[in-house]
Design a protein around this motif. Structure first.
Motif, PDB file in Angstrom:
ATOM      1  N   GLU A  81      17.456 -23.101  21.428  1.00  0.00           N
ATOM      2  CA  GLU A  81      17.453 -22.520  19.792  1.00  0.00           C
ATOM      3  C   GLU A  81      19.513 -22.194  19.336  1.00  0.00           C
ATOM      4  OE1 GLU A  81      12.822 -20.341  18.298  1.00  0.00           O
ATOM      5  OE2 GLU A  81      14.815 -19.014  19.934  1.00  0.00           O
ATOM      6  N   ASP A  82      19.580 -22.474  18.280  1.00  0.00           N
ATOM      7  CA  ASP A  82      21.031 -21.980  17.642  1.00  0.00           C
ATOM      8  C   ASP A  82      20.832 -21.323  16.257  1.00  0.00           C
ATOM      9  OD1 ASP A  82      19.900 -24.616  16.777  1.00  0.00           O
ATOM     10  OD2 ASP A  82      21.328 -25.918  17.233  1.00  0.00           O
ATOM     11  N   GLN A  83      21.838 -21.739  16.429  1.00  0.00           N
ATOM     12  CA  GLN A  83      22.161 -21.052  14.926  1.00  0.00           C
ATOM     13  C   GLN A  83      21.120 -21.806  13.112  1.00  0.00           C
ATOM     14  OE1 GLN A  83      24.881 -19.218  14.663  1.00  0.00           O
ATOM     15  NE2 GLN A  83      24.646 -18.633  12.524  1.00  0.00           N
ATOM     16  N   MET A 171      22.469 -14.550   5.597  1.00  0.00           N
ATOM     17  CA  MET A 171      22.779 -16.071   5.557  1.00  0.00           C
ATOM     18  C   MET A 171      24.041 -16.747   4.956  1.00  0.00           C
ATOM     19  SD  MET A 171      20.267 -17.920   2.693  1.00  0.00           S
ATOM     20  CE  MET A 171      18.665 -16.673   3.027  1.00  0.00           C
ATOM     21  N   ARG A 172      25.388 -15.938   4.141  1.00  0.00           N
ATOM     22  CA  ARG A 172      26.668 -16.745   4.642  1.00  0.00           C
ATOM     23  C   ARG A 172      27.212 -17.046   5.238  1.00  0.00           C
ATOM     24  NH1 ARG A 172      28.194 -17.097  -0.971  1.00  0.00           N
ATOM     25  NH2 ARG A 172      26.934 -15.462  -1.384  1.00  0.00           N
ATOM     26  N   GLU A 173      26.702 -15.887   6.198  1.00  0.00           N
ATOM     27  CA  GLU A 173      27.860 -15.996   7.445  1.00  0.00           C
ATOM     28  C   GLU A 173      26.905 -16.764   8.248  1.00  0.00           C
ATOM     29  OE1 GLU A 173      27.976 -11.744   9.222  1.00  0.00           O
ATOM     30  OE2 GLU A 173      29.060 -10.934   7.742  1.00  0.00           O
ATOM     31  N   ALA A 174      25.676 -16.766   8.737  1.00  0.00           N
ATOM     32  CA  ALA A 174      24.871 -18.064   9.250  1.00  0.00           C
ATOM     33  C   ALA A 174      25.384 -19.312   8.790  1.00  0.00           C
ATOM     34  CB  ALA A 174      23.932 -17.916   9.104  1.00  0.00           C
ATOM     35  N   GLY A 201      16.996 -28.482  11.393  1.00  0.00           N
ATOM     36  CA  GLY A 201      16.942 -28.510  12.986  1.00  0.00           C
ATOM     37  C   GLY A 201      18.112 -29.049  12.863  1.00  0.00           C
ATOM     38  N   GLY A 202      19.291 -30.142  12.324  1.00  0.00           N
ATOM     39  CA  GLY A 202      19.724 -30.760  12.597  1.00  0.00           C
ATOM     40  C   GLY A 202      19.016 -32.443  12.551  1.00  0.00           C
ATOM     41  N   ALA A 203      20.418 -33.543  12.005  1.00  0.00           N
ATOM     42  CA  ALA A 203      19.453 -34.239  11.337  1.00  0.00           C
ATOM     43  C   ALA A 203      19.604 -35.674  12.308  1.00  0.00           C
ATOM     44  CB  ALA A 203      20.741 -35.435  10.300  1.00  0.00           C
TER      45      ALA A 203
END
Length: 237
Positions: A81-83, A171-174, A201-203
């Protein structure tokens, strides 16, 4: 893990690694193990072919999940799990806060409707509600109770407004940490970008753009051409 050390070359298959098996799959991925997600639909097919029925036991389930991993080389690898997970959690939290805020706002509007002649104004906010409540002079004990409840609801509304604002700041920072370019697209702001990144979750998990279109529900349907003719009376008109 101690039991598995006897096999230097190993791979773990976890059924439902994105659902009930998430915790186990993430613990293995964090330990540097090779983990794949075995969809429950495939393990159910393996169980049906092996037994001719759908009886489930722990040992049989483990065997069928392993068989799926052996014969299917296209199973999705489980990444740590990541950003993107952080963004999904933040957007889900925001949805909960917004839904709760809407419920409290509707309840406050209903209470003010019984306290103010003509009802509370539309487009109600915490500041507007506070202005309205300053002019309330309860006459009966019932109205005093309504006023006290309205004060409590107003306090809840202000708290939720702060939480939504703080959530959007996180959310803006993430989103900034992902270095995404989604926010450069017209009409796509921080919240929507966070939802897209958090839930996709990433294309790279999709083999082609067509798979991604199918996942998002934006793939066009091949309906073919249909010949038709208007009724005669419609044509005349």
């Amino acid at each position: 893990m101690r039991w598995c050390e006897q096999w230097p070359e190993r791979r773990f298959a976890v059924e439902g690694a994105g659902g009930l098996g998430r915790l186990l799959a993430q613990q293995l991925a964090a330990a540097g193990e090779s983990v794949v997600d075995a969809p429950s639909t495939l393990s159910a097919r393996a169980r049906l072919l092996a037994t001719g029925g759908d009886r489930k036991t722990d040992a049989a389930d483990a065997l069928h999940v392993a068989q799926v991993a052996l014969f299917r080389q296209d199973l999705r690898p489980v990444a740590q799990e990541d950003q993107t997970t952080i963004l999904r959690l933040l957007t889900e939290r925001r949805d909960d806060l917004v839904h709760e805020r809407t419920r409290v706002l509707n309840r406050l509007h209903a209470v003010l409707r019984d306290l103010v002649p003509g009802g509370a104004p539309t487009g109600l906010s915490a500041d507007k509600a506070a202005t309205v409540m300053k002019g309330i002079r309860p006459v009966t004990a019932t109205d005093s109770c309504r006023r006290d409840i309205a004060r409590d609801l107003l306090a809840d509304l202000r708290r939720l407004d702060r939480q939504v604002k703080d959530n959007e700041a996180e959310m803006r920072e993430a989103v900034a940490a992902t270095r995404t370019t989604l926010t450069t697209l017209p009409g796509l702001g921080i919240v929507l970008a966070a939802k897209v990144i958090g839930h996709v979750g990433g294309a790279t998990r999709f083999p082609t753009e067509h798979h991604f279109a199918g996942y998002t529900g934006s793939a066009p349907l091949d309906v073919g051409k249909t010949s038709w003719q208007l009724p005669l009376d419609t044509q005349r008109r």
